[in-house]
Design a protein around this motif. Structure first.
Motif, mmCIF file in Angstrom:
data_model
loop_
_atom_site.group_PDB
_atom_site.id
_atom_site.type_symbol
_atom_site.label_atom_id
_atom_site.label_comp_id
_atom_site.label_asym_id
_atom_site.label_seq_id
_atom_site.Cartn_x
_atom_site.Cartn_y
_atom_site.Cartn_z
ATOM 1 N N CYS A 139 -8.984 -6.297 1.812
ATOM 2 C CA CYS A 139 -8.042 -5.188 1.959
ATOM 3 C C CYS A 139 -8.095 -4.304 0.720
ATOM 4 O O CYS A 139 -7.686 -4.722 -0.371
ATOM 5 C CB CYS A 139 -6.633 -5.735 2.162
ATOM 6 N N VAL B 250 -2.560 -0.746 4.889
ATOM 7 C CA VAL B 250 -2.123 -2.124 4.683
ATOM 8 C C VAL B 250 -1.737 -2.768 6.014
ATOM 9 O O VAL B 250 -1.978 -3.965 6.229
ATOM 10 C CB VAL B 250 -0.963 -2.187 3.678
ATOM 11 N N CYS C 263 -4.640 -4.281 7.539
ATOM 12 C CA CYS C 263 -4.927 -5.567 6.903
ATOM 13 C C CYS C 263 -4.002 -6.656 7.431
ATOM 14 O O CYS C 263 -4.435 -7.790 7.690
ATOM 15 C CB CYS C 263 -4.775 -5.457 5.391
ATOM 16 N N LEU D 115 4.448 -2.822 -1.384
ATOM 17 C CA LEU D 115 3.689 -3.832 -0.663
ATOM 18 C C LEU D 115 4.572 -5.008 -0.257
ATOM 19 O O LEU D 115 4.501 -5.490 0.887
ATOM 20 C CB LEU D 115 2.527 -4.318 -1.529
ATOM 21 N N LEU E 71 -5.224 -5.102 -3.540
ATOM 22 C CA LEU E 71 -3.820 -4.844 -3.265
ATOM 23 C C LEU E 71 -2.980 -4.927 -4.536
ATOM 24 O O LEU E 71 -3.257 -5.722 -5.430
ATOM 25 C CB LEU E 71 -3.285 -5.853 -2.253
#
Length: 315
Positions: free
Chosen positions: A91, A110, A113, A184, A244
């Protein structure tokens, strides 16, 4: 929990309630709270609430939801017993830059992913693919009803259309526009609710809440929220060798961000958020995230919930 209605178990805080007629749907929230640490804001601590909004979405698996997630025949138990593992994903989303459009683009990358990482779990559980979407607009209504006020809601998931609502202005007010670990962690947590919705755990949580009140209801909510955090940890582990969370850290930094969350009654507080995020990050499968059979001390609060009743905590 902080119920804002007086209509009993079928009131606005219970996701299992049938939808109101079109155009008059009332919001139904599973209340959860996130407190953003002062170190993130460089100001006094600000408490921001993230409500999970529930509509009339259906489970995407063939499992019929049980009366509560701790039941032996529940979807939550089946998910645990599957011991399904996430796929390792490569990712590499683009850099998170300031601005609503940039945040939307980052989230979408994201989300791709997340979908890929969780696909083996869906396959094991017989779940029909239903990708989640993300909305960063400052909307007032969702398919699940009205959004909570800005001072109560940071992010929320609506199961009626599988949309994660992360109003850009709300998150940037809390953490700034480029704090990638915070963005995130929040997205991965909300996606955890998507996993719960597709596998039937979301509905079972609503069923359990309809039969509980007071401390017992709060405990169900904490088990629900801490499982979503643990699911976030599982994903961050699946993507641990990627870019990430920015060049200065990695997925480990996003796991650490959960230590900035609090809201003891609804989320379990910072210590338990960190504990369950780490449990997922170091766990081998979804079995590690079985908050439904965890002891009361590991989900916060003084009561031990079972089937809608509460009892004094064990020594």
């Amino acid at each position: 929990m902080d119920p804002d209605d007086s209509t009993g178990p079928a009131g606005a805080d219970h996701p299992e309630r049938a939808p109101a007629p079109a155009g008059r749907r009332r919001p139904r929230w599973l209340p959860v709270a996130i407190a953003v640490a002062a170190s993130l804001l460089m100001l006094a601590t600000v408490v921001v609430v993230s409500d999970v909004v529930s509509g009339d979405g259906d489970t995407a698996s063939g499992i019929t939801p049980a009366a509560d997630p701790s039941a032996p025949d529940s979807a939550a138990t089946a998910l645990r017993d599957s011991e399904a593992q996430l796929a390792t994903v490569d990712c590499e989303p683009g850099e998170l830059r300031p601005g609503r459009d940039a945040a939307r683009a980052y989230y979408r990358e994201v989300l791709d992913c997340l979908d890929r990482a969780w696909q083996p779990v869906y396959d094991r559980m017989g779940v029909r693919p239903q990708p989640a979407s993300v909305d960063v607009a400052d909307v007032r209504t969702t398919e699940c009803g009205e959004l909570p006020p800005a001072d109560r809601a940071l992010g929320l998931y609506c199961d009626a259309d599988h949309t994660i609502h992360l109003p850009y202005s709300r998150l940037t007010t809390a953490v700034g526009g480029t704090d990638e670990p915070a963005f995130l962690a929040t997205l991965a947590h909300e996606y955890g609710h998507h996993v719960q919705a597709l596998t039937g755990v979301f509905t079972e949580t609503g069923n359990a809440m309809s039969d509980a009140d007071g401390a017992a209801e709060s405990e169900v909510g904490r088990r629900f929220e801490l499982q979503a955090t643990c699911f976030a940890g599982l994903f961050l582990d699946a993507a641990r060798d990627t870019g990430l969370a920015g060049p200065s850290g990695g997925p480990e930094v996003a796991v650490q961000d959960f230590a900035n969350w609090s809201g003891g009654e609804s989320h379990g507080g910072a210590r338990l958020q960190q504990q369950w995020a780490t449990t997922g990050f170091t766990g081998d499968s979804v079995a590690a995230c079985d908050t439904w059979s965890a002891r009361a001390a590991d989900i916060g609060g003084a009561g031990e919930w079972s089937g809608g009743s509460s009892s004094p905590a064990s020594p």
